[in-house]
Write an enzyme that holds these catalytic residues in place. Sequence first.
Site: not given
Length: 534
Positions: A15, A45, A120, A236, A285, A345, A380
């Site tokens: 990745g 990735t 986002e 997610h 999230r 996720h 995150r």
Amino acid sequence: MSWEAGADLLVIGTGVAGLTAAVRARELGLRVLVVSKDSASAGNTGWAQGGIAVVRPDEADPGDDLRRHVEDTVIAGAGLCSRPAVQEILAGGAAAIARLRAAGARFDVGADGALARTREGGHSAFRVIHAGGDATGAEVQRALVDAVRGGGIPVLEQHCVVELLRGDSGAVVGALALDGENRPGVLHAPAVLLATGGLGQLYAATTNPEVSTADGVALALRAGASVADLEFVQFHPTVLYTPGGPRGRRPLITEAVRGEGAVLVDVRGRRVMAGEHPLADLAPRDVVSAAINRRAAETGAEHVFLDATGIGARFAERFPTVYAACQAAGIDPVRDPIPVASAAHYSCGGVVSTVDGRTAVTGLYAAGEVACTGLHGANRLASNSLLEGLVVGQRAAEAVAKDLGCGLLSRRACGDPVQPALAVVDRDLLQRTMSRHVGIGRDERGLAQAARTLDQAAVVRRLETRQAVEDASLALTAQALIAAARQRAESRGCHRRTDYPDTDDLHWRRSTVLRLDASGWLVHTAAGIARTAA
């Protein structure tokens, strides 16, 4: 052993973190060997859609700067980020993007020639750069694979690492691996970098590819390293839902769709995020996933809808990957709301390591999703992960070069190892158990039942195939995740306990840390890692 190979640095995983480290280590004159269970292009990735969150001073929103990016990250992390780690990693972002572009990565640009930026969930500004509309990960992967091949770095594809090997001093000196025909061999190296990605295959529905079987966490635990914050699995909020329920790797509906104006509505047409958070549909999230699950339960549905019809005809150009996935499912996102549900996720926790990738085990390094540097905390911030891989991947390579130059690593060759026999659990049973009891909503009763189910189903098998290796990794990591989730008697970030719905800063503003004792039992450290960022 059937075969052997050697290098100064063995990189496990292909990745962004692993390939970045490989390229940088080669620039520093090290002999590098990369190992991949699949092809060089496999891994998480390539599936990343949204982009890379980075503040570039020459192209930024008015008032946006590194300080604001740090604050957004710390707020999303719900009190468990390490502010020094956040500061160091994010500060390296602009230079990392410059290096990536110099290596050939092509990002989307606006009419003025500047890099296009979107916003986002959890971000207070438009700072997420992207490529191919919603194919950022694929472009990053392409550029890094080309750089690895152009640098003459060998990649052992279809090779699976079974166990890390240690010398008499406890230092890592290489790895036992299986080739594509399950023949065992030894990889000699005084430095090993775990860049194995995530653990999404612990769950029945995930955005992760099939290779994401928690190998790095299990390898690190068995080598004597500690892991932290495994209970914080980010679900997610929006993966494409299809009749019959989500199962396996599900197509991701990037958060950037909401950044462009899409909104979540339930099956009755009511806004899901109204009144849930000041940022509404662009909330972090963990907040959005929890709200979706509550609303789905209230309406008796298995999903909600993402209404992106306001984006109009430019949807297909801006989000070609999402558009193609919707079309394949018979949905026209220009005219119809997209049915979405949550899926596993990203792992916010992992192998305890510094921002330079060092772990407590000499010769063992970790970078990317498999690592726990303190950047992500309990949740995150969107699009910080690719940036972390780029920055920490480079720093880890530089740390290896420094440690080799100072004579801190062991170059003692390892003898012929014995293939280990470890506990494995039927994968379908494990995934169903984890999804039922260790998903977004958890309680002591369900967690205890999950632990019992996995204990009772475990059988010991010699790790002579890739599937056996993966199943052993999943079994050990599942038990570690459950142990961490049971210990944290509160709700915080991605970790939601229905029997402890409140956040308890007095007792739980610290990371949960686990290791294996001399008998192979998972044990908690006495105090964990205290977090003071607010």
